[in-house]
Design an enzyme around this catalytic site. Structure first.
Site, mmCIF file in Angstrom:
data_model
loop_
_atom_site.group_PDB
_atom_site.id
_atom_site.type_symbol
_atom_site.label_atom_id
_atom_site.label_comp_id
_atom_site.label_asym_id
_atom_site.label_seq_id
_atom_site.Cartn_x
_atom_site.Cartn_y
_atom_site.Cartn_z
ATOM 1 N N GLU A 27 -7.315 -3.532 8.365
ATOM 2 C CA GLU A 27 -7.329 -2.561 7.276
ATOM 3 C C GLU A 27 -6.473 -3.060 6.116
ATOM 4 O O GLU A 27 -6.858 -2.953 4.949
ATOM 5 C CB GLU A 27 -6.812 -1.210 7.777
ATOM 6 C CG GLU A 27 -7.258 -0.010 6.973
ATOM 7 C CD GLU A 27 -8.734 0.300 7.123
ATOM 8 O OE1 GLU A 27 -9.317 0.834 6.166
ATOM 9 O OE2 GLU A 27 -9.308 -0.012 8.181
ATOM 10 N N GLU A 32 0.801 -1.227 0.000
ATOM 11 C CA GLU A 32 0.000 0.000 0.000
ATOM 12 C C GLU A 32 0.828 1.269 0.000
ATOM 13 O O GLU A 32 0.314 2.370 -0.169
ATOM 14 C CB GLU A 32 -0.983 0.024 1.180
ATOM 15 C CG GLU A 32 -0.344 0.092 2.564
ATOM 16 C CD GLU A 32 0.066 -1.259 3.079
ATOM 17 O OE1 GLU A 32 1.002 -1.848 2.503
ATOM 18 O OE2 GLU A 32 -0.526 -1.719 4.075
ATOM 19 N N ASP A 91 -2.909 -6.001 9.566
ATOM 20 C CA ASP A 91 -4.111 -5.782 10.374
ATOM 21 C C ASP A 91 -5.369 -5.858 9.504
ATOM 22 O O ASP A 91 -5.302 -6.158 8.311
ATOM 23 C CB ASP A 91 -4.025 -4.436 11.097
ATOM 24 C CG ASP A 91 -3.766 -3.275 10.147
ATOM 25 O OD1 ASP A 91 -3.899 -3.448 8.916
ATOM 26 O OD2 ASP A 91 -3.429 -2.181 10.631
ATOM 27 N N ARG A 94 1.268 -0.314 14.461
ATOM 28 C CA ARG A 94 -0.136 -0.365 14.909
ATOM 29 C C ARG A 94 -0.371 -1.717 15.564
ATOM 30 O O ARG A 94 -0.701 -2.692 14.907
ATOM 31 C CB ARG A 94 -1.100 -0.137 13.740
ATOM 32 C CG ARG A 94 -1.013 1.273 13.184
ATOM 33 C CD ARG A 94 -2.062 1.553 12.125
ATOM 34 N NE ARG A 94 -1.873 2.882 11.560
ATOM 35 C CZ ARG A 94 -1.148 3.157 10.476
ATOM 36 N NH1 ARG A 94 -0.551 2.165 9.830
ATOM 37 N NH2 ARG A 94 -1.011 4.386 10.031
ATOM 38 N N TYR A 101 6.095 -3.193 13.015
ATOM 39 C CA TYR A 101 4.808 -2.564 12.702
ATOM 40 C C TYR A 101 4.297 -1.744 13.873
ATOM 41 O O TYR A 101 4.300 -2.202 15.015
ATOM 42 C CB TYR A 101 3.788 -3.633 12.321
ATOM 43 C CG TYR A 101 2.541 -3.092 11.700
ATOM 44 C CD1 TYR A 101 2.600 -2.213 10.622
ATOM 45 C CD2 TYR A 101 1.285 -3.451 12.185
ATOM 46 C CE1 TYR A 101 1.454 -1.712 10.038
ATOM 47 C CE2 TYR A 101 0.128 -2.960 11.599
ATOM 48 C CZ TYR A 101 0.215 -2.093 10.529
ATOM 49 O OH TYR A 101 -0.927 -1.586 9.953
ATOM 50 N N HIS A 157 0.497 -10.611 17.522
ATOM 51 C CA HIS A 157 1.373 -9.568 16.992
ATOM 52 C C HIS A 157 2.546 -9.341 17.944
ATOM 53 O O HIS A 157 2.666 -9.985 18.980
ATOM 54 C CB HIS A 157 0.589 -8.271 16.801
ATOM 55 C CG HIS A 157 -0.473 -8.380 15.755
ATOM 56 N ND1 HIS A 157 -1.378 -7.377 15.514
ATOM 57 C CD2 HIS A 157 -0.764 -9.385 14.884
ATOM 58 C CE1 HIS A 157 -2.197 -7.755 14.539
ATOM 59 N NE2 HIS A 157 -1.840 -8.961 14.160
ATOM 60 N N ASP A 217 -0.437 -4.392 4.911
ATOM 61 C CA ASP A 217 -0.208 -4.551 6.351
ATOM 62 C C ASP A 217 -1.019 -5.709 6.923
ATOM 63 O O ASP A 217 -2.044 -6.108 6.373
ATOM 64 C CB ASP A 217 -0.559 -3.254 7.088
ATOM 65 C CG ASP A 217 0.460 -2.158 6.823
ATOM 66 O OD1 ASP A 217 1.575 -2.477 6.396
ATOM 67 O OD2 ASP A 217 0.128 -0.975 7.036
#
Length: 748
Positions: A100, A9, A98, A318, A316, A363, A96
């Site tokens: 999203e 992205e 997650d 988030r 990462y 994570h 990513d």
């Protein structure tokens, strides 16, 4: 022919992956989402625009089927992606890890429509390093539709709430307002805290501090008890009574208590704790912290030329997990023993458990990708802000695996016999702390919130029972209890996380949204509500209590987590909320009057000086103001609070510009006050909308051209700067007030 097409992205991420994967792979960026719900109806096809649910873009009668559209600004991106996807290309989705990111990958597949000959593989990684990328390529998985459905459920839910409430707020309060499932709860927290502050009644108390000395070591002891009973001195008279009783009396050591304590380091960073600590230690906003962390995650070039090393510097950013990989733990141990000695290391790694509701334990915490890469090693390649964030993350990660700090806490009680009345015994206490072994404190300590205090190190001299000291002085001091502190960005994030509202990816955009929309203002670090926030919050609290209910919103987050885990159906989840919500919207549209919401009756207001009718308090986009109740028949209005200094300034400006004529219609120009200060406007408004800026001069010549005058100016977004009034002839501009800088230099 492209054998392997990898889509990420971010363009920065794409460049780094291309370097790691080599010529057999083509790595391209989608630049975020390439498909979403339309922001306006015109983005839909003509056929779709004719649908009864086109404005909402969700068919609530058909399992909440969304009408997704390819983003107009992504047409070239989509075309470039399709050009590289031939019939035998393997498509790798590397967004990513997650929800999203999973949804971005799903939308890419839906738009590109891979054919039967195209294998589609999903890869995830927690850090952008060569080893992590190659390991991900070796271990692909299928797209996780549970994660996709959780993201879809959140997106659809937020659209249903926003598109349901916002038009109602426009109709009942004023145009341009918005409400949201998470943002409205955040606003409620800030409004309620402000009301607590306004309702707070300070309580008086007094303290007595004795200044003592032994062997040139000065220390303090504070009054605690009378005859063993804890006493709070409520006023000056009580403080004076104790002061008179112990004046010039001996302080006899009664008890010395020494206790060794241990302190453990804080866990490695999660999204919220990084945001909080960067706010406390560095003064960074939540948004700024995440932007810098994103840059460090996506990769930085560590050198010059073609041979320079490029790598993601942190994992990462988030995440709500406090886990560290085995490699990270092993590397941290090596660094600690090398830099600080074996006594600062641990025999076995320290493991933390998250306190966050719904945390993704699979994570990892935010950490350096290579712990051996110390801040000094990368400082020359990073911006000042980047090195600050990297240093924070590196220190926190290493410190969490260092030995505990050992401290000795000492408390000494002095008995003082009163010389008047019943000769009661008064107790004064001195406390101190000595660091026996610093452990992790040698590297890092977590800062506290602005409304918290922690006693600093206060080393006491050796004292024994029966020793007698005489104070140099005993100092009385008045205190008042303080109201709760206003939220800062850091403490608001902490509160949202504690309540289970939002997730790591939502904290920064939520705070940015409520500030951008004028619900919340910022002064220094403190957040406080605007007049609009009070009105909207009270409206929602009265008519849609579940939208601003903290437990209800947190429960929805738990349901979204259940969808992500495959434990709940997202259609069922939406069905449990939307029908009742929609009925409530329709009911309030019919039964709530705008006058009941935005107009306040104030019996203390005088009659309108223009027409004699009643004055009322109304709400505009800039806050509350006083208006004639017969508007628009009578257009009288004024600010809610009269600022005498400002009124005098406006009066002086009106005299200065008396006789100024409108360039368009020739009518008189009058001085008006707006969001960004005073300006000239045509007296025939709204028939003529001519306006003219009033330049605020500093009374100093331009330091660059020496001819023009320095005047105060504003950007389109209202940010103040100073520039030369001869622009564009002279392009002098400064974000700092040049006159103030000049005055400050004189003081120096």
């Amino acid at each position: 022919m492209t054998k392997n097409l990898v889509i990420v992205e971010s363009p920065t991420k794409a460049k780094l992956l291309q370097k790691f994967l080599g010529s057999d792979y083509t790595v391209l960026s989608s630049y975020g989402h390439i498909r979403d719900l339309p922001s306006k109806k015109s983005e839909l096809s003509l056929k779709e625009q004719a649908l009864p649910y086109a404005t909402l873009a969700i068919d609530v009668e058909n399992k909440y089927m969304p009408l997704y559209v390819s983003s107009p600004e992504k047409k070239k991106v989509i075309s470039a992606l399709k050009d590289k996807l031939d019939e035998k290309t393997t498509l790798w989705i590397a967004s990513d890890e997650d929800r999203e990111g999973e949804a971005i990958g799903w939308h890419i597949i839906e738009v590109l429509k891979p054919k039967k000959g195209n294998a589609v593989r999903r890869i995830v990684f927690h850090e952008i390093t060569k080893s992590a990328i190659l390991n991900a390529i070796e271990n692909p998985r299928n797209l996780d539709m549970n994660l996709v459905n959780a993201q879809q459920a959140r997106r659809i839910l937020d659209r249903l709430v926003g598109y349901g409430l916002s038009p109602l707020l426009w109709k009942k309060i004023r145009f341009g307002l918005s409400a949201g499932r998470v943002q409205s709860v955040a606003v409620r927290l800030i409004v309620e805290r402000e009301r607590e502050i306004k309702a707070f009644t300070p309580e008086e108390s007094w303290s007595l501090t004795a200044h003592l000395e032994k062997n040139t070591k000065q220390f303090e002891a504070t009054f605690q008890k009378i005859d063993g009973k804890r006493i709070v001195l409520k006023n000056e008279a009580e403080a004076k009574a104790v002061l008179e009783a112990v004046h010039k009396q001996p302080f006899v050591v009664d008890e010395v208590e020494e206790k060794e304590t241990k302190r453990n380091p804080s866990p490695p960073f999660t999204t919220s704790t990084l945001q909080q600590e960067a706010s406390r230690k560095l003064g960074f906003s939540v948004k700024k912290t995440m932007q810098i962390a994103q840059q460090l995650y996506e990769g930085v070039s560590l050198g010059k030329g073609k041979s320079s090393e490029s790598s993601g510097l942190i994992t990462y950013m988030r995440t709500d997990s406090v886990n560290l990989s085995q490699k990270a733990l092993s590397d941290a141990k090596s660094v600690i023993e090398k830099e600080y000695g074996k006594e600062y290391g641990l025999e076995s790694p320290r493991v933390y458990k998250t306190k966050s509701k719904g945390a993704q334990e699979a994570h990892e915490a935010i950490r350096p990708t290579e712990i051996s890469r110390k801040p000094d090693d990368v400082k020359s390649f990073l911006t000042p802000d980047q090195i600050k964030i990297y240093t924070l993350i590196w220190k926190r990660t290493v410190a969490c695996q260092m030995a505990e700090a050992k401290l000795k806490n000492t408390a000494v009680d002095f008995l003082v016999e009163g010389k008047i009345g019943t000769k009661k015994m008064h107790t004064f206490r001195a406390t101190g702390q000595v660091i026996i072994f610093p452990g992790f404190i040698k590297l890092y300590q977590e800062d506290l919130d602005d409304d918290k205090n922690e006693e600093g190190e206060n080393i006491l001299p050796p004292l024994k029972k029966g020793e007698v000291l005489y104070p140099e002085k005993i100092e009385p001091q008045q205190h008042f209890t303080k109201p709760p502190a206003r939220y800062t960005e850091a403490s608001l994030v902490k509160k949202l996380e504690e309540e289970g509202i939002g997730r790591p990816s939502t904290y920064a955009p939520t705070i940015s949204t409520i500030m951008a929309r004028g619900y919340v203002l910022k002064e220094g670090k403190a957040l406080f509500p605007s007049d609009t926030a009070y009105v909207v919050n009270d409206f929602l609290f009265q008519h849609f209590p579940e939208i601003v209910d903290i437990k209800f919103t947190a429960r929805m987050e738990t349901d979204l987590d259940a969808i992500a885990e495959g434990e709940q159906n997202y259609i069922t989840f939406l069905d449990q909320f939307y029908p009742n919500f929609h009925k409530q919207i329709e009911l309030k549209n019919k039964t709530v009057s705008k006058a009941d919401v935005v107009i306040e009756q104030d019996e203390n207001l005088e009659p309108c000086p223009k027409c004699g009718n009643k004055l009322v308090v109304k709400l505009s986009r800039f806050g509350k103001f006083i208006s004639c109740s017969t508007f628009p028949k009578c257009e009288y209005s004024r600010p809610l609070q009269v600022d005498e200094e400002k009124e005098a300034e406006i009066k002086a400006l009106s005299e200065k510009f008396a006789g100024e004529k409108c360039e368009k219609c020739g009518s008189d120009m009058i001085v008006k006050s707006g969001r960004f200060g005073e300006f000239l406007a045509c007296s025939k408004y709204p028939k003529c909308k001519t306006t003219k800026t009033i330049e605020k001069q500093l009374g100093m010549k331009c330091p660059q051209c020496k001819k023009g005058e320095v005047v105060e100016k504003r950007t389109r977004k209202g940010k103040v700067f100073w520039g030369c009034n001869t622009y564009p002839k002279c392009d002098y501009a400064s974000w700092k007030n040049p006159k103030q800088e000049k005055d400050d230099s004189r003081e120096d």
